[in-house]
Design a protein around this motif. Structure first.
Motif, PDB file in Angstrom:
ATOM      1  N   LEU A  99       0.847  -1.146  -0.022  1.00 46.14           N
ATOM      2  CA  LEU A  99       0.080  -0.009   0.193  1.00 46.14           C
ATOM      3  C   LEU A  99       0.874   1.119   0.163  1.00 46.14           C
ATOM      4  O   LEU A  99       1.857   1.228   0.457  1.00 46.14           O
ATOM      5  CB  LEU A  99      -0.956   0.029   1.241  1.00 46.14           C
ATOM      6  N   SER A 100       0.087   2.281  -0.303  1.00 44.93           N
ATOM      7  CA  SER A 100       1.173   3.530  -0.662  1.00 44.93           C
ATOM      8  C   SER A 100       1.200   4.394   0.845  1.00 44.93           C
ATOM      9  O   SER A 100       1.976   5.648   0.718  1.00 44.93           O
ATOM     10  CB  SER A 100       0.244   4.698  -1.631  1.00 44.93           C
ATOM     11  N   VAL A 101       0.690   4.047   1.808  1.00 47.52           N
ATOM     12  CA  VAL A 101       0.944   4.331   3.274  1.00 47.52           C
ATOM     13  C   VAL A 101       1.633   3.003   3.755  1.00 47.52           C
ATOM     14  O   VAL A 101       1.190   2.031   3.483  1.00 47.52           O
ATOM     15  CB  VAL A 101      -0.014   5.102   3.924  1.00 47.52           C
ATOM     16  N   THR A 122       5.689  -2.833   2.420  1.00 46.01           N
ATOM     17  CA  THR A 122       6.778  -2.499   1.215  1.00 46.01           C
ATOM     18  C   THR A 122       5.766  -1.262   0.365  1.00 46.01           C
ATOM     19  O   THR A 122       4.777  -1.352   0.515  1.00 46.01           O
ATOM     20  CB  THR A 122       6.987  -3.537   0.178  1.00 46.01           C
ATOM     21  N   HIS A 123       6.436  -0.537  -0.394  1.00 44.66           N
ATOM     22  CA  HIS A 123       5.928   0.546  -1.178  1.00 44.66           C
ATOM     23  C   HIS A 123       6.816   0.605  -2.413  1.00 44.66           C
ATOM     24  O   HIS A 123       7.739   1.246  -2.501  1.00 44.66           O
ATOM     25  CB  HIS A 123       5.892   1.754  -0.421  1.00 44.66           C
ATOM     26  N   PRO A 124       6.312  -0.154  -3.540  1.00 47.38           N
ATOM     27  CA  PRO A 124       6.969   0.284  -4.851  1.00 47.38           C
ATOM     28  C   PRO A 124       6.583   1.456  -5.120  1.00 47.38           C
ATOM     29  O   PRO A 124       5.519   1.761  -5.061  1.00 47.38           O
ATOM     30  CB  PRO A 124       6.215  -1.138  -5.737  1.00 47.38           C
ATOM     31  N   PHE A 126       6.340   3.150  -7.807  1.00 48.43           N
ATOM     32  CA  PHE A 126       5.843   3.403  -9.188  1.00 48.43           C
ATOM     33  C   PHE A 126       4.733   2.333  -9.331  1.00 48.43           C
ATOM     34  O   PHE A 126       4.108   1.625  -8.431  1.00 48.43           O
ATOM     35  CB  PHE A 126       7.036   2.850 -10.191  1.00 48.43           C
ATOM     36  N   GLY A 127       4.086   2.609 -10.480  1.00 46.85           N
ATOM     37  CA  GLY A 127       2.922   1.940 -10.639  1.00 46.85           C
ATOM     38  C   GLY A 127       2.588   1.540 -12.447  1.00 46.85           C
ATOM     39  O   GLY A 127       3.752   1.766 -13.205  1.00 46.85           O
ATOM     40  N   PRO A 128       1.688   1.364 -12.891  1.00 48.08           N
ATOM     41  CA  PRO A 128       1.441   0.759 -14.173  1.00 48.08           C
ATOM     42  C   PRO A 128       1.645   1.844 -15.145  1.00 48.08           C
ATOM     43  O   PRO A 128       2.119   1.695 -16.402  1.00 48.08           O
ATOM     44  CB  PRO A 128      -0.287   0.850 -14.190  1.00 48.08           C
ATOM     45  N   GLU A 129       1.710   3.087 -14.854  1.00 47.16           N
ATOM     46  CA  GLU A 129       2.163   4.245 -15.632  1.00 47.16           C
ATOM     47  C   GLU A 129       3.685   4.166 -15.607  1.00 47.16           C
ATOM     48  O   GLU A 129       4.297   4.214 -16.914  1.00 47.16           O
ATOM     49  CB  GLU A 129       1.662   5.441 -15.311  1.00 47.16           C
ATOM     50  N   SER A 130       4.237   4.712 -14.500  1.00 47.11           N
ATOM     51  CA  SER A 130       5.781   4.888 -14.237  1.00 47.11           C
ATOM     52  C   SER A 130       6.416   3.741 -14.297  1.00 47.11           C
ATOM     53  O   SER A 130       7.463   3.664 -14.799  1.00 47.11           O
ATOM     54  CB  SER A 130       6.038   5.764 -13.112  1.00 47.11           C
ATOM     55  N   GLY A 131       6.082   2.414 -14.320  1.00 45.67           N
ATOM     56  CA  GLY A 131       6.677   1.146 -14.458  1.00 45.67           C
ATOM     57  C   GLY A 131       6.448   0.573 -15.692  1.00 45.67           C
ATOM     58  O   GLY A 131       6.762  -0.671 -15.880  1.00 45.67           O
ATOM     59  N   SER A 182       6.408  14.252  -0.640  1.00 41.41           N
ATOM     60  CA  SER A 182       6.836  13.841  -1.932  1.00 41.41           C
ATOM     61  C   SER A 182       5.592  13.161  -2.841  1.00 41.41           C
ATOM     62  O   SER A 182       4.986  14.123  -3.415  1.00 41.41           O
ATOM     63  CB  SER A 182       7.823  12.714  -2.158  1.00 41.41           C
ATOM     64  N   GLN A 183       5.105  12.219  -2.466  1.00 43.05           N
ATOM     65  CA  GLN A 183       4.227  11.533  -3.387  1.00 43.05           C
ATOM     66  C   GLN A 183       2.804  12.254  -2.971  1.00 43.05           C
ATOM     67  O   GLN A 183       2.123  12.833  -4.075  1.00 43.05           O
ATOM     68  CB  GLN A 183       3.848  10.100  -2.933  1.00 43.05           C
ATOM     69  N   PHE A 184       2.430  12.503  -1.784  1.00 42.73           N
ATOM     70  CA  PHE A 184       1.034  13.294  -1.447  1.00 42.73           C
ATOM     71  C   PHE A 184       1.155  14.654  -2.102  1.00 42.73           C
ATOM     72  O   PHE A 184       0.315  15.053  -2.394  1.00 42.73           O
ATOM     73  CB  PHE A 184       0.854  13.371  -0.003  1.00 42.73           C
ATOM     74  N   THR A 186       2.773  15.833  -4.487  1.00 43.34           N
ATOM     75  CA  THR A 186       2.771  15.853  -5.973  1.00 43.34           C
ATOM     76  C   THR A 186       1.238  15.245  -6.436  1.00 43.34           C
ATOM     77  O   THR A 186       0.691  16.031  -7.336  1.00 43.34           O
ATOM     78  CB  THR A 186       3.531  14.481  -6.382  1.00 43.34           C
ATOM     79  N   HIS A 187       0.539  14.326  -5.832  1.00 45.42           N
ATOM     80  CA  HIS A 187      -0.858  14.214  -6.155  1.00 45.42           C
ATOM     81  C   HIS A 187      -1.765  15.275  -5.600  1.00 45.42           C
ATOM     82  O   HIS A 187      -2.704  15.669  -6.621  1.00 45.42           O
ATOM     83  CB  HIS A 187      -1.323  12.930  -5.235  1.00 45.42           C
ATOM     84  N   THR A 188      -1.280  16.047  -4.744  1.00 45.97           N
ATOM     85  CA  THR A 188      -2.277  17.434  -4.450  1.00 45.97           C
ATOM     86  C   THR A 188      -2.101  18.439  -5.318  1.00 45.97           C
ATOM     87  O   THR A 188      -3.110  18.983  -5.989  1.00 45.97           O
ATOM     88  CB  THR A 188      -1.761  17.991  -3.091  1.00 45.97           C
ATOM     89  N   LYS A 220      -4.769   9.803 -13.519  1.00 41.43           N
ATOM     90  CA  LYS A 220      -4.910   8.424 -13.814  1.00 41.43           C
ATOM     91  C   LYS A 220      -5.247   7.573 -12.562  1.00 41.43           C
ATOM     92  O   LYS A 220      -5.777   6.466 -12.637  1.00 41.43           O
ATOM     93  CB  LYS A 220      -3.899   7.854 -14.644  1.00 41.43           C
ATOM     94  N   ASN A 221      -4.908   8.012 -11.677  1.00 41.68           N
ATOM     95  CA  ASN A 221      -5.008   7.243 -10.094  1.00 41.68           C
ATOM     96  C   ASN A 221      -6.441   7.993  -9.629  1.00 41.68           C
ATOM     97  O   ASN A 221      -6.769   8.819  -9.831  1.00 41.68           O
ATOM     98  CB  ASN A 221      -4.062   7.848  -9.231  1.00 41.68           C
ATOM     99  N   SER A 222      -6.935   6.842  -8.915  1.00 42.19           N
ATOM    100  CA  SER A 222      -8.347   7.172  -8.318  1.00 42.19           C
ATOM    101  C   SER A 222      -8.349   8.077  -6.824  1.00 42.19           C
ATOM    102  O   SER A 222      -7.287   8.336  -6.461  1.00 42.19           O
ATOM    103  CB  SER A 222      -9.096   6.059  -7.783  1.00 42.19           C
TER     104      SER A 222
END
Ligand SMILES: O=C(O)C(=O)C[C@]1(C(=O)O)C=C[C@@H](O)C=C1
Length: 268
Positions: A99-101, A122-124, A126-131, A182-184, A186-188, A220-222
């Motif tokens: 999960l992302s948290v 764990t937290h990869p 990356f996802g379907p877009e970036s990976g 960083s990630q939060f 970016t999404h914001t 692209k993310n929910s």
């Protein structure tokens, strides 16, 4: 050769959305045996890919996995974990999650699993877009929260090492601190740009093209994922405040310049 003697792992995935499907493809390519269960019915996709899909949780739990990999949404995790019939597992095994948290799944897994089960958070990053073009040099964050069977754990981590991921070991707390900034963030910003309905013009600068890309990749993310990054990361609220304050500060500096310019006009 049985899965306990080879490098092959029997991995059972709980929650088979796009992120899990993306991970499962690579795991299968490496020769691991994957099965999945989910609240929605993915039996069609699974039969096309050649993996077993369990519509019922009981036979999934009976299937003698080496690892159970949690890939649910952040928001549904608590409900899913609390409804798992853990007692049906024949032996204590490794529970891993992606999960992302990180603090939230760690706390819940330690709460619902018996003492003799191993926990790997764990937290990869990356996802379907970036990976989509491979995982080489992409960061893979992990915390060996409670590991007794080092062998199974390192075989699981090997999946990501073999794809060339940059392995980053850190505590769940440290992850959440960094991810909020960083990630939060970016999404914001991506979602704010989307609310503003920014669109390409006939004179886009390189910087603006990057903003458009950010808006597109974020959207692209929910919203479910985005709200999970906020609701279950205790550091996210402060970063949202920091962003609001920073916008006010930048605006204030501009208004001061505006006042200076007006004064100059008056004097001349
Ligand atoms: O590549 C994508 O599809 C992503 O959006 C991946 C992304 C992100 O870049 O924020 C989203 C969720 C995961 O936690 C990790 C990374």
């Amino acid at each position: 050769m049985s899965s306990s003697m080879s490098r092959t792992l029997k991995i059972g995935i709980i929650g088979y959305g796009p992120f899990a499907q993306f991970l499962a493809k690579i795991m299968m390519k490496q020769g691991h045996i994957i099965s999945a269960t989910s609240r929605s019915d993915y039996s069609h996709i699974c039969s096309q890919l050649g993996l077993t899909f369990f519509t019922e949780i009981e036979p999934f739990m009976d299937a003698d996995h080496d690892v159970i990999l949690i890939c649910t949404s952040i928001l549904s995790l608590s409900k899913v974990l609390k409804s798992l019939p853990i007692h049906r597992l024949k032996k204590p095994i490794l529970f891993a999650e992606v999960l992302s948290v990180k603090e939230h799944p760690k706390d819940l897994l330690l709460q619902v699993l018996p003492e003799d089960f191993d926990v790997l958070c764990t937290h990869p990053m990356f996802g379907p877009e970036s990976g989509k073009d491979g995982w080489k040099d992409l960061p893979f964050v992990y915390d060996k929260v409670r590991i007794r069977d080092e062998e199974i754990c390192s075989r699981f981590l090997q999946i990501f090492k073999d794809e060339g991921c940059r392995m980053v070991e850190m505590s769940c707390e440290e992850h959440d601190k960094l991810a909020a900034r960083s990630q939060f963030l970016t999404h914001t910003v991506g979602r704010v740009l989307s609310e503003m309905e920014i669109e390409s013009t006939s004179m886009d600068t390189k910087g603006f093209q990057k903003l458009l890309q950010l808006k597109e990749s974020t959207m692209k993310n929910s919203f479910d994922l985005y709200s999970g990054l906020f609701v279950h990361n205790r550091f996210a609220k402060q970063e949202l405040k920091n962003l609001e304050l920073a916008l006010q500060t930048v605006k204030q500096k501009l208004l001061e310049r505006m006042d200076d310019a007006l004064e100059d006009q008056k004097d001349s």
